[in-house]
Design an enzyme around this catalytic site. Structure first.
Site, PDB file in Angstrom:
ATOM      1  N   GLY A  13       0.833  -1.208   0.000  1.00  0.00           N
ATOM      2  CA  GLY A  13       0.000   0.000   0.000  1.00  0.00           C
ATOM      3  C   GLY A  13       0.859   1.246   0.000  1.00  0.00           C
ATOM      4  O   GLY A  13       1.703   1.432   0.888  1.00  0.00           O
ATOM      5  N   GLY A  15      -0.568   4.588  -0.820  1.00  0.00           N
ATOM      6  CA  GLY A  15      -1.518   5.675  -1.075  1.00  0.00           C
ATOM      7  C   GLY A  15      -1.216   6.836  -0.142  1.00  0.00           C
ATOM      8  O   GLY A  15      -0.048   7.115   0.169  1.00  0.00           O
ATOM      9  N   VAL A  17      -1.542   7.345   3.133  1.00  0.00           N
ATOM     10  CA  VAL A  17      -0.775   6.993   4.340  1.00  0.00           C
ATOM     11  C   VAL A  17       0.561   6.363   3.954  1.00  0.00           C
ATOM     12  O   VAL A  17       1.610   6.684   4.525  1.00  0.00           O
ATOM     13  CB  VAL A  17      -1.593   6.022   5.237  1.00  0.00           C
ATOM     14  CG1 VAL A  17      -0.756   5.545   6.418  1.00  0.00           C
ATOM     15  CG2 VAL A  17      -2.883   6.684   5.709  1.00  0.00           C
ATOM     16  N   THR A  96      -2.779  -0.759   3.513  1.00  0.00           N
ATOM     17  CA  THR A  96      -3.981  -0.863   2.674  1.00  0.00           C
ATOM     18  C   THR A  96      -5.202  -0.871   3.593  1.00  0.00           C
ATOM     19  O   THR A  96      -5.083  -0.876   4.816  1.00  0.00           O
ATOM     20  CB  THR A  96      -3.998  -2.187   1.885  1.00  0.00           C
ATOM     21  OG1 THR A  96      -4.353  -3.268   2.777  1.00  0.00           O
ATOM     22  CG2 THR A  96      -2.650  -2.499   1.261  1.00  0.00           C
ATOM     23  N   SER A  97      -6.382  -0.928   2.973  1.00  0.00           N
ATOM     24  CA  SER A  97      -7.583  -1.201   3.779  1.00  0.00           C
ATOM     25  C   SER A  97      -8.162  -2.539   3.315  1.00  0.00           C
ATOM     26  O   SER A  97      -9.362  -2.763   3.376  1.00  0.00           O
ATOM     27  CB  SER A  97      -8.605  -0.073   3.622  1.00  0.00           C
ATOM     28  OG  SER A  97      -9.003   0.009   2.277  1.00  0.00           O
ATOM     29  N   ALA A 152      -5.997   7.530  14.364  1.00  0.00           N
ATOM     30  CA  ALA A 152      -4.753   7.754  13.615  1.00  0.00           C
ATOM     31  C   ALA A 152      -3.554   7.687  14.582  1.00  0.00           C
ATOM     32  O   ALA A 152      -3.482   6.759  15.396  1.00  0.00           O
ATOM     33  CB  ALA A 152      -4.826   9.077  12.834  1.00  0.00           C
ATOM     34  N   GLY A 209      -7.639  13.659   2.274  1.00  0.00           N
ATOM     35  CA  GLY A 209      -7.075  12.352   2.653  1.00  0.00           C
ATOM     36  C   GLY A 209      -7.630  11.800   3.954  1.00  0.00           C
ATOM     37  O   GLY A 209      -7.043  10.904   4.561  1.00  0.00           O
ATOM     38  N   GLU A 212     -11.920   7.009   4.105  1.00  0.00           N
ATOM     39  CA  GLU A 212     -11.473   5.697   3.654  1.00  0.00           C
ATOM     40  C   GLU A 212     -11.383   5.758   2.122  1.00  0.00           C
ATOM     41  O   GLU A 212     -11.970   6.652   1.495  1.00  0.00           O
ATOM     42  CB  GLU A 212     -12.489   4.626   4.080  1.00  0.00           C
ATOM     43  CG  GLU A 212     -12.533   4.404   5.580  1.00  0.00           C
ATOM     44  CD  GLU A 212     -11.156   4.080   6.142  1.00  0.00           C
ATOM     45  OE1 GLU A 212     -10.603   3.032   5.812  1.00  0.00           O
ATOM     46  OE2 GLU A 212     -10.623   4.898   6.909  1.00  0.00           O
ATOM     47  N   ASP A 223     -16.837   2.627   9.701  1.00  0.00           N
ATOM     48  CA  ASP A 223     -15.466   2.932  10.139  1.00  0.00           C
ATOM     49  C   ASP A 223     -15.434   3.177  11.653  1.00  0.00           C
ATOM     50  O   ASP A 223     -14.548   2.667  12.355  1.00  0.00           O
ATOM     51  CB  ASP A 223     -14.942   4.156   9.370  1.00  0.00           C
ATOM     52  CG  ASP A 223     -13.549   4.556   9.827  1.00  0.00           C
ATOM     53  OD1 ASP A 223     -12.592   3.862   9.436  1.00  0.00           O
ATOM     54  OD2 ASP A 223     -13.424   5.526  10.599  1.00  0.00           O
ATOM     55  N   LYS A 227     -13.729   0.871  14.779  1.00  0.00           N
ATOM     56  CA  LYS A 227     -12.849   1.381  15.844  1.00  0.00           C
ATOM     57  C   LYS A 227     -13.401   1.004  17.219  1.00  0.00           C
ATOM     58  O   LYS A 227     -12.646   0.614  18.121  1.00  0.00           O
ATOM     59  CB  LYS A 227     -12.699   2.894  15.711  1.00  0.00           C
ATOM     60  CG  LYS A 227     -11.895   3.275  14.471  1.00  0.00           C
ATOM     61  CD  LYS A 227     -12.017   4.742  14.162  1.00  0.00           C
ATOM     62  CE  LYS A 227     -11.183   5.109  12.943  1.00  0.00           C
ATOM     63  NZ  LYS A 227     -11.561   6.387  12.359  1.00  0.00           N
TER      64      LYS A 227
HETATM   65  N1  LIG Z   1      -6.290   8.293   5.671  1.00  0.00           N
HETATM   66  C1  LIG Z   1      -6.348   8.389   6.998  1.00  0.00           C
HETATM   67  O1  LIG Z   1      -6.446   9.470   7.577  1.00  0.00           O
HETATM   68  C2  LIG Z   1      -6.297   7.155   7.823  1.00  0.00           C
HETATM   69  C3  LIG Z   1      -6.203   5.916   7.231  1.00  0.00           C
HETATM   70  N2  LIG Z   1      -6.155   4.798   8.003  1.00  0.00           N
HETATM   71  C4  LIG Z   1      -6.053   3.520   7.343  1.00  0.00           C
HETATM   72  O2  LIG Z   1      -4.867   3.501   6.564  1.00  0.00           O
HETATM   73  C5  LIG Z   1      -5.029   2.609   5.452  1.00  0.00           C
HETATM   74  C6  LIG Z   1      -4.604   3.316   4.165  1.00  0.00           C
HETATM   75  O3  LIG Z   1      -5.424   4.439   3.968  1.00  0.00           O
HETATM   76  P1  LIG Z   1      -5.106   5.485   2.794  1.00  0.00           P
HETATM   77  O4  LIG Z   1      -3.643   5.555   2.573  1.00  0.00           O
HETATM   78  O5  LIG Z   1      -5.853   6.708   3.119  1.00  0.00           O
HETATM   79  O6  LIG Z   1      -5.773   4.750   1.544  1.00  0.00           O
HETATM   80  P2  LIG Z   1      -5.407   4.938  -0.029  1.00  0.00           P
HETATM   81  O7  LIG Z   1      -6.621   4.540  -0.779  1.00  0.00           O
HETATM   82  O8  LIG Z   1      -4.854   6.305  -0.255  1.00  0.00           O
HETATM   83  O9  LIG Z   1      -4.234   3.888  -0.289  1.00  0.00           O
HETATM   84  C7  LIG Z   1      -4.429   2.523  -0.225  1.00  0.00           C
HETATM   85  C8  LIG Z   1      -3.221   1.852  -0.855  1.00  0.00           C
HETATM   86  O10 LIG Z   1      -3.365   0.444  -0.657  1.00  0.00           O
HETATM   87  C9  LIG Z   1      -3.168  -0.224  -1.920  1.00  0.00           C
HETATM   88  N3  LIG Z   1      -3.928  -1.468  -1.900  1.00  0.00           N
HETATM   89  C10 LIG Z   1      -5.251  -1.639  -1.697  1.00  0.00           C
HETATM   90  N4  LIG Z   1      -5.563  -2.955  -1.731  1.00  0.00           N
HETATM   91  C11 LIG Z   1      -4.402  -3.617  -1.962  1.00  0.00           C
HETATM   92  C12 LIG Z   1      -4.049  -4.991  -2.098  1.00  0.00           C
HETATM   93  N5  LIG Z   1      -4.965  -5.953  -1.989  1.00  0.00           N
HETATM   94  N6  LIG Z   1      -2.742  -5.300  -2.312  1.00  0.00           N
HETATM   95  C13 LIG Z   1      -1.805  -4.338  -2.437  1.00  0.00           C
HETATM   96  N7  LIG Z   1      -2.081  -3.020  -2.310  1.00  0.00           N
HETATM   97  C14 LIG Z   1      -3.365  -2.667  -2.073  1.00  0.00           C
HETATM   98  C15 LIG Z   1      -3.644   0.766  -2.941  1.00  0.00           C
HETATM   99  O11 LIG Z   1      -3.104   0.444  -4.207  1.00  0.00           O
HETATM  100  P3  LIG Z   1      -3.962   0.667  -5.569  1.00  0.00           P
HETATM  101  O12 LIG Z   1      -4.083   2.147  -5.703  1.00  0.00           O
HETATM  102  O13 LIG Z   1      -3.149  -0.002  -6.609  1.00  0.00           O
HETATM  103  O14 LIG Z   1      -5.284  -0.016  -5.301  1.00  0.00           O
HETATM  104  C16 LIG Z   1      -3.083   2.059  -2.353  1.00  0.00           C
HETATM  105  O15 LIG Z   1      -1.719   2.182  -2.675  1.00  0.00           O
HETATM  106  C17 LIG Z   1      -6.515   2.183   5.491  1.00  0.00           C
HETATM  107  O16 LIG Z   1      -6.614   0.937   6.124  1.00  0.00           O
HETATM  108  C18 LIG Z   1      -7.170   3.261   6.351  1.00  0.00           C
HETATM  109  O17 LIG Z   1      -8.311   2.799   7.040  1.00  0.00           O
HETATM  110  C19 LIG Z   1      -6.175   4.833   9.377  1.00  0.00           C
HETATM  111  C20 LIG Z   1      -6.227   6.028  10.025  1.00  0.00           C
HETATM  112  C21 LIG Z   1      -6.336   7.296   9.300  1.00  0.00           C
HETATM  113  N1  LIG Z   2     -11.508   7.421   7.470  1.00  0.00           N
HETATM  114  C1  LIG Z   2     -11.003   7.405   8.803  1.00  0.00           C
HETATM  115  C2  LIG Z   2      -9.515   7.419   8.758  1.00  0.00           C
HETATM  116  C3  LIG Z   2      -8.933   7.086  10.054  1.00  0.00           C
HETATM  117  O1  LIG Z   2      -9.187   6.037  10.653  1.00  0.00           O
HETATM  118  C4  LIG Z   2     -11.481   8.617   9.568  1.00  0.00           C
HETATM  119  O2  LIG Z   2     -11.969   9.542   8.913  1.00  0.00           O
HETATM  120  O3  LIG Z   2     -11.371   8.649  10.803  1.00  0.00           O
HETATM  121 NA    NA Z   3      -4.112   5.768  17.468  1.00  0.00          NA
END
Ligand SMILES: NC(=O)C1=CN([C@@H]2O[C@H](COP(=O)(O)OP(=O)(O)OC[C@H]3O[C@@H](n4cnc5c(N)ncnc54)[C@H](OP(=O)(O)O)[C@@H]3O)[C@@H](O)[C@H]2O)C=CC1
Ligand SMILES: N[C@@H](CC=O)C(=O)O
Ligand code: NA
Length: 365
Positions: A13, A15, A17, A96-97, A152, A209, A212, A223, A227
């Protein structure tokens, strides 16, 4: 440096994060800690970068190199084989999620690979998956840390674990657990002034950002339910799943069956009045509406949904994507232990992941 002084890291992953994590990892690795951090694998769902001889991928250029890579990701079980055969201890960082990646944790842990992740899916899926993860970690000695799965980078999970492990009795946990919901209500129904349109604020939350990958996972309350499932389990309640207690959804009924998150965002403006009505009803009482959750340990009840608050209430007065989480315990009595701050966003979430990695590395190497 000998192989024993290295830790091999796989990142799945890249993206919002994941990219912030990589830049924090680059800074960490540059501080030349002992042991040496060796990025051995990085993948998205479409591409991967790795070397058969485990030679290190340059962290600073990993995102660009990944974009240009012609390698497909390894199957998840092959990622485990690859890491288990590394010349020294390995950590899988799941940014990833993905439920599929989450379901890999018991296998990875049982083969000695530690896990660090902000992904909630593993810890809020079935209770069996939760048990499998922690029993695999206990038998192999591999570590599993997931601070950023709640609040987070805020120290929510570490605090709750410390309360429980030091013998305090947690009676209630309540607050705002979603950065997205906090941002949405703080901007759509502020304590002062008019506020923006609901659908426009949803698009803003995604652009910042906070949401989800599919913002419906925030708006349907799941979500927050995930939690609360995690926190309830850590507090000792064997909650079966995030759908085993009442959860209020803010998805308009008419949009429940749309095919994709993008189509949902396109159609949402036509339903702005539904949230305007909820806001107006609270305003009639001189209040504002906010999306909250609570766990009552004694009655074993967990709930998630909208509530009205006086404008002067700390929950009403939150700013930006802030979460506020209150732990009521025997030791703290009627003045709860309160944690407050940004609950979403790439950098603050990656901070929790990097902090977890530092803890794991200090224990395994
Ligand atoms: N954003 C936030 O503020 C917060 C996020 N989180 C958690 O952090 C995680 C990431 O969030 P975020 O970065 O915002 O999400 P994004 O959608 O920005 O990024 C997700 C990444 O995961 C990759 N991915 C998804 N499925 C797969 C898979 N099966 N195998 C390999 N790569 C995969 C995607 O690749 P591709 O683009 O190729 O699909 C992408 O690079 C999530 O679980 C989210 O709940 C937790 C707290 C806060
Ligand atoms: N989508 C979630 C990301 C963190 O867990 C949120 O908005 O709290
Ligand atoms: Na925390």
């Amino acid at each position: 440096m000998s192989a024993a002084k290295q830790v091999y890291i796989a990142v799945i992953g890249a993206g919002g994060v994941g990219k912030c994590f990589l830049s924090q990892l680059q800074a960490l690795a540059a501080r030349k800690p002992s042991p040496k951090l060796n990025l051995a694998y990085i993948a998205t769902s479409r591409k991967a970068l790795f070397n058969d001889d485990y030679s290190a991928i340059d962290i600073g250029s990993a995102v660009d190199s990944l974009a240009g890579s012609s390698k497909s990701p390894l199957a998840l079980s092959q990622v485990v084989d690859y890491l288990a055969a590394a010349p020294a201890k390995a950590v899988l960082v799941d940014n990833t999620s993905s439920q599929d990646v989450a379901e890999l944790y018991p296998l990875a842990l049982s083969r000695g690979i530690s896990i660090v992740t902000p992904n909630k899916k593993a810890f809020s899926g079935s209770y069996k998956l939760w048990q499998d993860i922690f029993s695999a970690a206990a038998s192999s000695g591999a570590k599993v840390y997931h601070e950023s799965s709640v609040g987070a980078g805020l120290p929510v999970i570490s605090t709750l674990k410390d309360l429980v492990e030091t013998g305090d009795k947690v009676t209630k946990v309540e607050g705002v657990f979603s950065g997205t919901m906090s941002f949405l209500f703080n901007s759509f129904a502020p304590t002062e002034g008019q506020g923006g349109k609901w659908s426009a604020e949803v698009k803003n939350a995604k652009a910042l950002g906070y949401t989800e990958p599919d913002p419906r996972d925030d708006l349907n309350g799941l979500d927050v339910a995930r939690k609360l499932t995690i926190l309830a389990r850590l507090a000792g309640l064997p909650v079966e799943s995030p759908t085993s207690f009442p959860v209020q959804s803010l998805i308009p009924k008419e949009l429940e069956s749309v095919a994709s998150g993008d189509e949902f965002l396109e159609k949402l403006p036509a339903f702005d009045q539904q949230l305007e009505d909820i806001k107006a009803e609270a305003e009639k009482e001189g209040k504002v509406v906010r999306f909250v959750g609570s766990i009552d340990v004694a009655t074993k009840s967990v709930k998630v949904g909208l509530e009205k608050f006086d404008r002067s209430h700390p929950i009403a007065a939150l700013k930006g994507s802030d979460n506020i989480i209150s732990f009521y315990t025997e030791r703290y009595g009627s003045n709860p232990l309160i944690i407050q701050g940004a609950g979403a966003g790439g950098e603050v979430t990656a901070m929790g992941v990097t902090g977890d990695l530092i803890k794991v590395v200090s224990q395994i190497a």
